[in-house]
Design an enzyme around this catalytic site. Structure first.
Site, PDB file in Angstrom:
ATOM      1  CG  PHE A  44      -0.421  -0.174   2.533  1.00 30.04           C
ATOM      2  CD1 PHE A  44       0.423   0.539   3.240  1.00 30.04           C
ATOM      3  CD2 PHE A  44      -0.657  -1.467   3.016  1.00 30.04           C
ATOM      4  CE1 PHE A  44       0.571   0.441   4.514  1.00 30.04           C
ATOM      5  CE2 PHE A  44      -0.001  -1.689   4.232  1.00 30.04           C
ATOM      6  CZ  PHE A  44       0.753  -0.882   5.169  1.00 30.04           C
ATOM      7  N   GLY A  47       1.377   3.631  -3.463  1.00 27.97           N
ATOM      8  CA  GLY A  47       0.158   4.650  -3.707  1.00 27.97           C
ATOM      9  C   GLY A  47      -0.054   5.462  -2.414  1.00 27.97           C
ATOM     10  CG  HIS A  48      -2.251   5.850   1.646  1.00 32.24           C
ATOM     11  ND1 HIS A  48      -1.697   6.123   2.849  1.00 32.24           N
ATOM     12  CD2 HIS A  48      -3.468   6.452   1.592  1.00 32.24           C
ATOM     13  CE1 HIS A  48      -2.583   6.887   3.543  1.00 32.24           C
ATOM     14  NE2 HIS A  48      -3.724   7.171   2.637  1.00 32.24           N
ATOM     15  CG  PHE A  49       0.133   9.847   0.748  1.00 31.29           C
ATOM     16  CD1 PHE A  49      -0.786   9.915  -0.388  1.00 31.29           C
ATOM     17  CD2 PHE A  49      -0.128   9.713   1.908  1.00 31.29           C
ATOM     18  CE1 PHE A  49      -2.168  10.128   0.108  1.00 31.29           C
ATOM     19  CE2 PHE A  49      -1.508   9.941   2.251  1.00 31.29           C
ATOM     20  CZ  PHE A  49      -2.382  10.166   1.659  1.00 31.29           C
ATOM     21  CB  VAL A  54       0.710   7.827   6.071  1.00 28.67           C
ATOM     22  CG1 VAL A  54      -0.434   7.656   7.144  1.00 28.67           C
ATOM     23  CG2 VAL A  54       1.535   8.963   5.961  1.00 28.67           C
TER      24      VAL A  54
END
Length: 144
Positions: A44, A47-49, A54
């Site tokens: 994850f 893309g986050h971030f 986070v």
């Protein structure tokens, strides 16, 4: 204590959605404390971030729900069942979770009547509160 092999025997989740690495304590059918080691390699974070990684709050809640699932499945009456997410109350986030953090996940079953269960959950990092909530589950038989 339950290792990842035992956790996989209890939960149907698998990579990349299995978010509990180890169970460190169990009060049968009542309470579970588990750990999620958050690494820079988590899918994850792509893309986050990418520039400010986070852990998404919804995944912290999912880790707490999975911990609750382990607690519910410790009861002999619930073997072979799955806890489906049915609702959440009072969810609050107090701190960000970043690569290198170790989430301590606590779930206490507060109600179990028929096919409905509730759990009071809390996630911390190094003693600092990250998230707390009350989660409701609908228990269902796993397909054979």
């Amino acid at each position: 204590m339950l290792d990842i092999k035992k956790i996989k025997e209890i939960l149907p989740h698998r990579y990349p959605f299995l978010l509990v690495d180890r169970v460190i304590s169990v009060e049968e059918g009542k309470k579970v404390t588990a750990i999620k080691n958050v690494t820079a390699n988590e899918e994850f974070f792509n893309g986050h971030f990418p520039e400010y990684p986070v852990m998404p709050g919804v995944l912290i809640v999912e880790a707490l729900a999975q911990t609750s699932g382990i607690a519910m499945m410790q009861s002999e009456a619930n073997k072979g069942k799955i806890g489906l997410f049915a609702g959440i109350d009072g969810c609050r986030f107090k701190r960000q979770v970043v690569p290198g953090d170790q989430l301590l996940l606590e779930a206490e079953i507060t109600r179990m009547r028929g096919a409905i269960a509730k759990a009071k959950v809390k996630a911390t990092v190094e003693g600092d509160l990250v998230c707390e909530a009350e989660i409701m589950f609908a228990l269902s038989d796993l397909p054979q």
